[in-house]
Design a protein around this motif. Structure first.
Motif, mmCIF file in Angstrom:
data_model
loop_
_atom_site.group_PDB
_atom_site.id
_atom_site.type_symbol
_atom_site.label_atom_id
_atom_site.label_comp_id
_atom_site.label_asym_id
_atom_site.label_seq_id
_atom_site.Cartn_x
_atom_site.Cartn_y
_atom_site.Cartn_z
ATOM 1 N N ARG A 1 6.438 -1.473 20.136
ATOM 2 C CA ARG A 1 7.616 -1.520 20.998
ATOM 3 C C ARG A 1 8.804 -2.139 20.275
ATOM 4 N NH1 ARG A 1 8.295 -4.573 24.753
ATOM 5 N NH2 ARG A 1 6.649 -6.116 24.415
ATOM 6 N N PHE A 2 9.987 -1.633 20.581
ATOM 7 C CA PHE A 2 11.250 -2.219 20.127
ATOM 8 C C PHE A 2 11.385 -3.605 20.748
ATOM 9 C CE2 PHE A 2 15.822 -2.946 20.714
ATOM 10 C CZ PHE A 2 16.345 -2.593 19.486
ATOM 11 N N GLY A 3 11.731 -4.605 19.921
ATOM 12 C CA GLY A 3 11.808 -5.951 20.476
ATOM 13 C C GLY A 3 12.688 -6.895 19.687
ATOM 14 N N PHE A 4 12.360 -8.170 19.773
ATOM 15 C CA PHE A 4 13.174 -9.261 19.247
ATOM 16 C C PHE A 4 13.528 -9.092 17.770
ATOM 17 C CE2 PHE A 4 13.140 -13.516 17.170
ATOM 18 C CZ PHE A 4 14.255 -14.064 17.757
ATOM 19 N N LEU A 5 12.536 -8.806 16.947
ATOM 20 C CA LEU A 5 12.779 -8.717 15.509
ATOM 21 C C LEU A 5 13.612 -7.490 15.158
ATOM 22 C CD1 LEU A 5 12.380 -10.049 12.835
ATOM 23 C CD2 LEU A 5 10.103 -9.040 12.679
ATOM 24 N N ASP A 6 13.423 -6.404 15.885
ATOM 25 C CA ASP A 6 14.253 -5.213 15.670
ATOM 26 C C ASP A 6 15.710 -5.516 16.032
ATOM 27 O OD1 ASP A 6 11.984 -3.227 15.150
ATOM 28 O OD2 ASP A 6 11.411 -4.077 17.084
ATOM 29 N N ILE A 7 15.896 -6.244 17.127
ATOM 30 C CA ILE A 7 17.252 -6.636 17.536
ATOM 31 C C ILE A 7 17.887 -7.532 16.474
ATOM 32 C CG2 ILE A 7 18.564 -7.974 19.242
ATOM 33 C CD1 ILE A 7 16.555 -6.989 21.360
ATOM 34 N N ALA A 8 17.072 -8.390 15.861
ATOM 35 C CA ALA A 8 17.593 -9.299 14.838
ATOM 36 C C ALA A 8 18.130 -8.557 13.626
ATOM 37 C CB ALA A 8 16.499 -10.273 14.408
ATOM 38 N N LEU A 9 17.531 -7.403 13.300
ATOM 39 C CA LEU A 9 17.906 -6.709 12.063
ATOM 40 C C LEU A 9 18.819 -5.506 12.254
ATOM 41 C CD1 LEU A 9 17.541 -6.522 8.973
ATOM 42 C CD2 LEU A 9 15.490 -5.147 9.380
ATOM 43 N N ILE A 10 18.711 -4.795 13.369
ATOM 44 C CA ILE A 10 19.386 -3.491 13.471
ATOM 45 C C ILE A 10 20.909 -3.596 13.380
ATOM 46 C CG2 ILE A 10 19.442 -3.486 16.006
ATOM 47 C CD1 ILE A 10 19.076 -0.472 13.565
ATOM 48 N N GLY A 11 21.485 -4.731 13.764
ATOM 49 C CA GLY A 11 22.936 -4.880 13.659
ATOM 50 C C GLY A 11 23.446 -4.773 12.229
ATOM 51 N N PHE A 12 22.582 -5.075 11.260
ATOM 52 C CA PHE A 12 22.988 -4.982 9.857
ATOM 53 C C PHE A 12 23.155 -3.529 9.409
ATOM 54 C CE2 PHE A 12 21.366 -9.265 10.066
ATOM 55 C CZ PHE A 12 22.200 -9.966 9.217
ATOM 56 N N TYR A 13 22.715 -2.583 10.248
ATOM 57 C CA TYR A 13 22.960 -1.174 9.946
ATOM 58 C C TYR A 13 24.461 -0.921 9.778
ATOM 59 C CZ TYR A 13 23.107 3.906 10.437
ATOM 60 O OH TYR A 13 23.342 5.240 10.236
ATOM 61 N N ASN A 14 25.279 -1.703 10.491
ATOM 62 C CA ASN A 14 26.742 -1.647 10.329
ATOM 63 C C ASN A 14 27.157 -1.615 8.865
ATOM 64 O OD1 ASN A 14 27.049 -2.013 13.063
ATOM 65 N ND2 ASN A 14 27.909 -4.068 12.946
ATOM 66 N N TYR A 15 26.422 -2.383 8.058
ATOM 67 C CA TYR A 15 26.848 -2.644 6.686
ATOM 68 C C TYR A 15 26.044 -1.877 5.646
ATOM 69 C CZ TYR A 15 29.906 -6.224 8.506
ATOM 70 O OH TYR A 15 30.906 -6.864 9.186
ATOM 71 N N PHE A 16 25.190 -0.956 6.088
ATOM 72 C CA PHE A 16 24.403 -0.185 5.122
ATOM 73 C C PHE A 16 25.319 0.542 4.134
ATOM 74 C CE2 PHE A 16 19.890 0.534 6.996
ATOM 75 C CZ PHE A 16 19.746 -0.832 7.158
ATOM 76 N N TYR A 17 26.397 1.137 4.629
ATOM 77 C CA TYR A 17 27.315 1.873 3.744
ATOM 78 C C TYR A 17 28.038 0.908 2.797
ATOM 79 C CZ TYR A 17 31.078 4.925 2.156
ATOM 80 O OH TYR A 17 31.948 5.637 1.381
ATOM 81 N N VAL A 18 28.377 -0.290 3.306
ATOM 82 C CA VAL A 18 29.021 -1.305 2.460
ATOM 83 C C VAL A 18 28.062 -1.745 1.354
ATOM 84 C CG1 VAL A 18 30.030 -3.616 2.400
ATOM 85 C CG2 VAL A 18 30.496 -2.110 4.339
ATOM 86 N N PHE A 19 26.792 -1.977 1.728
ATOM 87 C CA PHE A 19 25.800 -2.362 0.727
ATOM 88 C C PHE A 19 25.694 -1.295 -0.372
ATOM 89 C CE2 PHE A 19 23.436 -4.622 4.393
ATOM 90 C CZ PHE A 19 24.184 -5.768 4.211
#
Length: 206
Positions: A150-168
């Motif tokens: 299930r989607f949960g706490f740890l997924d929420i902790a990391l998925i926001g960094f998808y914002n910066y995948f292109y920057v990385f």
């Protein structure tokens, strides 16, 4: 628990997005207020006088600060509205908190170095960044989500960094798909959820 809920955030903040995703997952209605971080509002300064930063969750006039603390607060307060975001087993819960802490203290720091420094230090930061990604891939394994089925706490902790995948990729001269295909596939799965797709900013716009 009913009551007025307000989130103070900023559109590119991976930390601010955590609050919104958690509220969406729980089905909690809230008001989102975009902050101008160069001219912080009196409300933000009043509600977070210690750090003076976003995100802040305001519930019935009372502030909760720091993104991971906010997600855990949401999970506890609205525990009967949807499945728990944190694992129910104490060991699994501790493990999720450990990895979330690593994301904030190591992954975030290494990622910032990729776009803020140059030369030999940049190459060292890039190496560290990729190694942390591979650690996260090992934790993911063959599970659909970092927390398991299930989607949960740890997924929420990391998925926001998808914002910066292109920057990385552009600043680090690397391919996220080549270096960590499982993490990219995981991110795409997370973004199929309305809670994430509504909250996570477009990497190209960032």
């Amino acid at each position: 628990m009913a009551g007025k809920v307000v989130v103070l955030g900023f559109w590119t903040s991976m930390f601010g997005e955590r609050s919104r995703i958690a509220l969406e997952e729980k089905g909690v209605k809230y008001v989102y207020r975009q902050e101008d971080l160069s001219n912080k509002s009196p409300l933000l300064l009043q509600m977070n006088p210690v750090h003076k930063k976003i995100p802040v969750l305001i519930h019935n006039g009372k502030p909760v600060c720091e993104s991971l603390i906010i997600v855990q607060y949401i999970d506890e307060v609205w525990k009967d509205q949807a499945a728990s975001l944190l694992p129910l087993d104490p060991y699994d819960r501790a493990r999720a908190r450990f990895w979330a802490d690593l994301i904030d203290k190591k992954f975030h720091v290494a990622g910032r170095k990729i776009w803020s420094i140059k030369g030999e230090e940049h190459e060292a930061a890039k190496k560290e960044f990729i190694e942390i990604l591979k650690q996260l891939e090992r934790e993911l394994g063959d599970k659909p989500y970092l927390g398991g089925e299930r989607f949960g706490f740890l997924d929420i902790a990391l998925i926001g960094f998808y914002n910066y995948f292109y920057v990385f990729e552009s600043r680090g001269n690397l391919s996220m798909e080549a270096e960590c295909p499982k993490i990219v596939a995981w991110a795409n799965r997370c973004l199929l959820r309305e809670s994430a797709s509504k909250s996570v900013a477009d990497p190209k716009k960032v």
